[in-house]
Design an enzyme around this catalytic site. Structure first.
Site, PDB file in Angstrom:
ATOM      1  N   ASP A 342       0.843  -1.196   0.000  1.00  0.00           N
ATOM      2  CA  ASP A 342       0.000   0.000   0.000  1.00  0.00           C
ATOM      3  C   ASP A 342       0.882   1.251   0.000  1.00  0.00           C
ATOM      4  OD1 ASP A 342      -2.643   1.380   0.524  1.00  0.00           O
ATOM      5  OD2 ASP A 342      -1.551   1.974   2.330  1.00  0.00           O
ATOM      6  N   GLU A 378       1.646  -0.454  -5.016  1.00  0.00           N
ATOM      7  CA  GLU A 378       0.716   0.624  -5.330  1.00  0.00           C
ATOM      8  C   GLU A 378       1.607   1.856  -5.516  1.00  0.00           C
ATOM      9  OE1 GLU A 378      -3.410   2.568  -3.646  1.00  0.00           O
ATOM     10  OE2 GLU A 378      -1.797   2.186  -2.213  1.00  0.00           O
TER      11      GLU A 378
END
Length: 762
Positions: A342, A378
């Site tokens: 993330d 990401e």
């Protein structure tokens, strides 16, 4: 209680079958107390007197799995200089393998006084915060082996442990929302029938429920609020006392038996302790400056590129060690197959800038364990220069945000999208080829957990996040969505028909693009969140999958299953290398790819530059695949013709003339039009409804196959069972190949033509 010196490594609480070693790092502590808890939270405080390289440790031969514990750290409390030691706060072990409990909004959880933040709060936080739990590391893995699917063979399904199982009628009620529920046979059978090869679980590291959300009657549903990087989230367990760790392992083992990988969505960019006004739960009170990035000129504040209040200090060797130890633990002890990071740009930051050669990536690159699993970034954060799509090192794959945006724009009819759409369809070479990466560096997706579901993408122009209690101010406003004429639910048959086509358009484009497709959970069922594009706090029916399937949902599900099967049957969609363009010809003398106008003429520069064009036709040459299979042999597949009509009017497409296939059979029609004749010939026409897509294949006939046999040697079957029917596998050798091995295509051709009613596809 007997107290032995113990060892400084491994960090955390390590049960060896006879007792437990405790070790914790703090460079600023003046005194460290290990606190053992009984069932009534009564403490037995043990001062750690052994210190090696700032690691405080002891060994307790009487401590067994299930023991609840924590720490109290004595040292400087001087926020202006970055120090926040506070012995009144009961702290989690950063290396805890299991954690139980949550926080509440009691004043004791915070190290400052609510009425006067300049003053410290010395109220004891025990009873208001989570606690660490000693676990047994021993588990019977049997013959567990990671599936290790090649990247180009991978199809990812993003899922939420609770949201996926909470309403499933075939999962026992007591197992819904748990790891055991995810491992229940009907769930695994569903994934197998769908055809995905990897399930990417949204955060399962121990996370906490923000007090601000609790005050609004909501909860942190997504789980991007980590407080334990080694502990599976206890809220997804059936049993307590650390038993949920074994439940997680049993889930991974069950998926491996089904030949499905488990990838974890991990949040190493920040923790749940928030900014200077956040709670003191672990890292803050242990060694604040070692674990967090502080603002240089004002060390009471945190440097934040995540939008959550803090960022882990990736320039600190101890933060790096924490992350690397965590990653290795999840691979070696928990047997997971990869990670999606993330806000990965935060991990790359050296001081303020994003540097793809940062120490974090250097360490990952050389690690013999972590470098061998799937690594997905990401590639953005909220800081300056944080959008780094295409900027990560060669070892990494990336969520391709440009793929998402381009495909959305194409199908909603935005102008001047054809050139970029062509690049996204063929693996985004413009983003990845110059760094030596391959098409599978691109994780292609149209939707993910963050944003609209696929159904809502075609049903809403605007977000509808009122249930979040933030005045609809949260969530992305630029969604590149189109409601097809009416906002939200409708009974208008023209609108519902158009939406159905759009759902199929997106799914077909996604699954037939070069790169790795990722499906967001429930999209194959037409799941809706009622237009809410930020359901991070909605642990309820808004986010959970509704498994009551009507005819329309079943139809979409079956369509997705067949399209995944079509992708798997055709290696032409799973290229390991980038296409090299029209200058590269296959064994039949045709280019490996060709782009056509709807009327069947080859596209020229002016066609690509036309801003109003919203339609094209793509020829993929099955005999033009340049890379070999896993055993070094050539791959031959059917030719494929893709027709895209993203315009608002029906268009007539003409099958290309010349040598681009002598006959074509329809394989996919997103509009579910009237069935065509079994075969189409060059020069014949086919109509495409507005916003629709059609796919045709050209299976090689005997006459077309023979010239190719003389040009290729390939490992293929020699004998075929009488009941076998050849499939369009492209003769790639894999575990699904129903035939024994042979030496060349001629042997295979002779074998399959000896089978009654068998027809060679390739």
């Amino acid at each position: 209680m007997r107290i032995w010196p113990g060892k400084p490594y491994p960090l955390g609480a390590t049960f060896d079958g006879a007792g437990t070693n405790f070790a914790i790092y703090s460079s600023v502590a003046t005194k460290v107390e290990l606190c053992l808890l009984d069932n009534k939270n009564n403490e037995n405080r043990i001062e750690l007197r052994e210190v090696d390289a700032n690691v405080w440790h002891c060994y307790l031969p009487s401590v067994r799995p299930g023991q609840r514990y924590g720490y109290r750290i004595h040292g400087p409390y001087d926020p202006d200089n970055g120090h926040r030691c506070d012995p009144s706060k009961f702290l989690l072990d950063p290396y805890a393998k299991a954690i139980e409990g949550n926080i509440d909004s009691n004043q004791a959880v915070f190290s400052y006084d609510f009425l006067d933040p300049s003053k410290p709060c010395t109220q004891d936080s025990l009873g208001h915060v989570p606690v660490s739990v000693v676990i047994s590391p021993f588990f019977d893995w049997g013959y567990d082996r990671p599936p290790q699917h090649n990247y180009n063979e991978t199809i990812i399904y993003e899922a939420h442990v609770k949201g996926f199982t909470q309403r499933h009628p075939d999962v026992p009620e007591e197992l819904r929302g748990t790891y055991a529920g995810m491992a229940h046979p009907p769930i695994i059978d569903y994934f197998k029938s769908l055809g995905v090869t990897a399930v990417e679980l949204m955060p399962v590291h121990q996370f906490i429920n923000d007090t601000s959300l609790q005050d609004r009657g909501l909860s942190n549903y997504w789980g991007y609020n980590t407080i334990g990087f080694f502990a599976p989230h206890s809220g997804y367990g059936v049993k307590s006392g650390g038993a949920h760790v074994d439940e997680f392992k049993a889930m991974v083992k069950a998926y491996h038996e089904a030949n499905i990988e488990i990838i974890l969505d991990v949040v190493y960019n920040h923790t749940a302790e928030g900014n200077h006004m956040g709670p003191t739960l672990s890292f803050k009170g242990i060694d604040n400056e070692s674990y967090y990035r502080l603002v240089p000129d004002s060390k009471q504040h945190y440097f934040d590129t995540t939008g959550t209040g803090n960022s882990l200090n990736m320039t600190s060797p101890h933060s790096l060690q924490l992350i690397m130890d965590s990653l290795r633990y999840w691979v070696t002890d928990m047997h997971v197959d990869g990670f999606r990071f993330d806000l990965a740009s935060t991990l790359a930051r050296e001081l303020h800038s994003v540097n793809k050669l940062s120490s974090f990536f250097d360490i990952i690159q050389q690690d013999p364990v972590i470098s061998q699993v799937k690594l997905i970034a990401e590639p953005w954060d909220v800081g300056e220069g944080g959008y780094q799509v295409g900027g990560f090192p060669p070892l990494w794959t990336e969520w391709n945000g440009k793929y998402r945006d381009t495909v959305r724009d194409m199908w909603r009819g935005e102008p001047a999208t054809l050139p970029e759409f062509a690049s996204r369809l063929t693996g985004s070479a413009d983003l990845y080829e110059t760094s030596g990466r391959r098409p599978f560096a691109s994780i292609n997706f149209v939707t993910a957990h963050d944003g609209f579901t696929l159904n809502d993408l075609v049903s809403y122009n605007e977000k509808h996040n009122d249930a979040n209690g933030e005045g609809n101010a949260d969530g992305e406003s630029n969604n590149r969505s189109w409601n097809c004429g009416e906002e939200g639910p409708t009974d208008n048959p023209a609108v519902t028909s158009l939406r159905s086509r759009q759902l199929r358009n997106f799914m077909t484009t996604l699954l037939l693009s070069q790169g790795i497709p990722m499906i967001s959970h429930g999209d194959e069922l037409g799941r809706t969140q009622g237009g809410n594009n930020n359901t991070y706090c909605q642990d309820n029916e808004i986010s959970w999958i509704d498994w009551e399937l009507d005819e329309e949902k079943i139809s979409l599900l079956n369509f997705v299953r067949e399209t995944i099967k079509f992708r798997k049957n055709h290696p032409i969609f799973r290229r390991r290398r980038f296409l090299t363009g029209t200058d590269s010809v296959g064994q039949d003398g045709l280019p490996e790819i060709a782009w056509f106008q709807p009327e069947g003429s080859l596209m020229v520069t002016e066609d690509w530059d036309s801003g109003f064009a919203r339609a094209l036709m793509v020829f993929l040459n099955g005999s033009g695949i340049k890379e070999p299979d896993e055993r070094g042999n050539p791959i031959i597949d059917d030719d494929v013709l893709l027709m895209f009509n993203a315009g608002d009017e029906e268009l007539t497409f003409t099958i290309p003339e010349g040598s681009f296939g002598r006959q074509w059979t329809e394989a996919i029609d997103t509009a579910e039009s009237v069935e065509l004749d079994s075969q189409l010939l060059p020069g014949e026409s086919v109509a495409l409804l507005p916003k629709s897509m059609r796919v045709f294949v050209h299976p090689f006939s005997e006459d077309e196959l023979k010239p190719l046999l003389s040009k290729a040697t390939i490992a293929v079957p020699t004998t075929v069972q009488a009941t076998a029917t050849p499939t369009s596998q492209g003769y790639v050798n894999n575990v699904h190949d129903p035939y024994p091995m042979a030496t060349n295509l001629t042997a295979h051709f002779n074998a399959i033509t000896a089978v009654p009613n068998a027809q060679p596809n390739n």
